[in-house]
Write an enzyme that holds these catalytic residues in place. Structure first.
Site: not given
Length: 398
Positions: A98, A140
């Site tokens: 990310y 996640e």
């Protein structure tokens, strides 16, 4: 939720960002793959990059998330985030990636919007990004824990124990773990990723629904041959159709996916078209294996009976369920399926019980039509669930 200082800035700039988000997504992926070509080679779907669908999905999800933050500031859009998180987990995405996305996405935003990106605007949209990213990272991480793996460590080697040609364009593959351990549990409706090495050395990944019931010693996936000359995302299915044989070993992920059967006694509608029947088969297999007496309405549409994979199995499963009804439509009428209707599926011709929960899978036009008809018939939107094969271009647009 967005901070008080960022909310008015995002509200004021969302129209401009939304109008430019397609250009931003295009430039973002260019920058990302220039800096990290291995991501395009071994993680991202090259076909969806080539046809632009992944860019559309990214743009739509960011704009939708920002809009939801403004419309519902006290809630987090977990339904949308969960769908994305399951797909990310099936690819083995980890938190550090990310940061890479953030770097190239914000470089693209600045380049596309120019002087409009003041420090105040940059700070507000940075907050939007990290609200979304951190929420996804948390979801996640929870999915990896549920799968019993470390973050991103989702892969296992599985041996093909049987290959069966279901139709001219569809094969099913029965899989067992190569190390002899049990395949593991999954929820009816979930999918796995399959990673293959292509002739150019790329390791490409695609998702396939588990099309048989949990609890069997094997997993089964059903693969439609998406021809590369028709769609650029067909390179993995082409490889599997041309190369995968009994005895071969495949790299397969743990199961993920949020289109899963609710464990209650309420009535169900399972509506599918084409290869979208695969998660419905897992649900029906599970219902039959557990002796369910739930009312189940099964609707399937296909081109012809010969194109309908697992057709005999579907009929048998419906017969095994005491309160199930089957409705079939084929674009071309055929004597192979007496009682099937000709043409496109018409949910208006199907009697539905009160309190029905609907599960949809198939091409987007099919799901849009069925969902619209269900809403017009009074089925609440929260009771209509769907699965998209490929980038979810429907996120935030239902």
């Amino acid at each position: 939720m967005l901070s008080q200082q960022s909310t008015p800035v995002v509200r004021a700039t969302l129209p401009a960002v939304g109008a430019a988000i397609g250009d931003i997504a295009e430039l973002f992926y260019t920058k990302l793959f220039d800096a990290h070509p291995e991501l395009l080679r071994d993680l991202f779907n090259r076909g969806n990059q080539a046809n632009g669908e992944q860019k559309q999905a990214l743009a739509g999800s960011i704009a939708a998330f920002a809009g939801m933050l403004l419309e519902h500031p006290d809630t987090r859009p977990d339904a949308m985030l969960g769908r994305i998180a399951h797909k990310h987990a099936s690819l083995g995405i980890t938190a550090d990636q990310y940061k890479i996305v953030h770097k190239h996405l914000f470089a693209a935003i600045v380049e596309v919007l120019g002087d409009a990106v003041t420090p105040e605007v940059a700070e507000a949209w940075d907050e939007v990004y990290w609200l979304m990213a951190n929420a996804l990272i948390a979801i996640e991480s929870g999915l990896y824990q549920q799968a019993g793996t470390a973050d991103g460590e989702i892969w296992q080697q599985m041996t093909i124990v049987e290959r069966r040609q279901e139709t001219p364009d569809i094969v099913s593959l029965e899989l067992r773990r190569a190390d002899g351990r049990p395949c593991g549990a999954f929820r009816p409706g979930q999918y796995v990723s399959v990673q293959v090495e292509l002739p150019d050395g790329a390791h490409q990944i695609r998702q396939y629904s588990l099309s048989a019931a949990p609890g069997r010693p094997e997993w089964r996936i059903t693969v439609k041959h998406v021809r590369e000359e028709v769609r650029p995302d067909g390179e993995v299915s082409s490889w599997l159709h041309q190369n995968a044989e009994a005895g071969d070993v495949l790299t397969v992920s743990a199961p993920f996916g949020d289109l899963t059967l609710a464990e209650d006694d309420g009535p169900l509608l399972l509506a599918s078209a084409g290869i979208g029947s695969t998660p419905m088969l897992a649900m029906l297999n599970h219902l039959a294996a557990t002796g369910s007496t739930r009312p189940v309405t099964v609707l399937h549409a296909d081109r012809t009976p010969a194109d309908h994979a697992h057709r005999a199995e579907l009929r048998q499963l419906v017969r095994e369920l005491p309160n199930a009804a089957l409705h079939l439509w084929y674009e071309e009428s055929s004597d192979q399926e007496p009682g099937a209707s000709a043409g496109r599926a018409d949910i208006g011709a199907v009697e539905l019980p009160e309190g029905v929960t609907a599960y949809l899978c198939g091409p987007l036009p099919f799901m849009r039509a069925v969902r619209g008809d269900l809403l017009r018939r009074g089925v609440p939107a929260q009771d209509v669930h769907y699965e998209v094969f490929g980038p979810d271009l429907w996120l935030g647009q239902q």
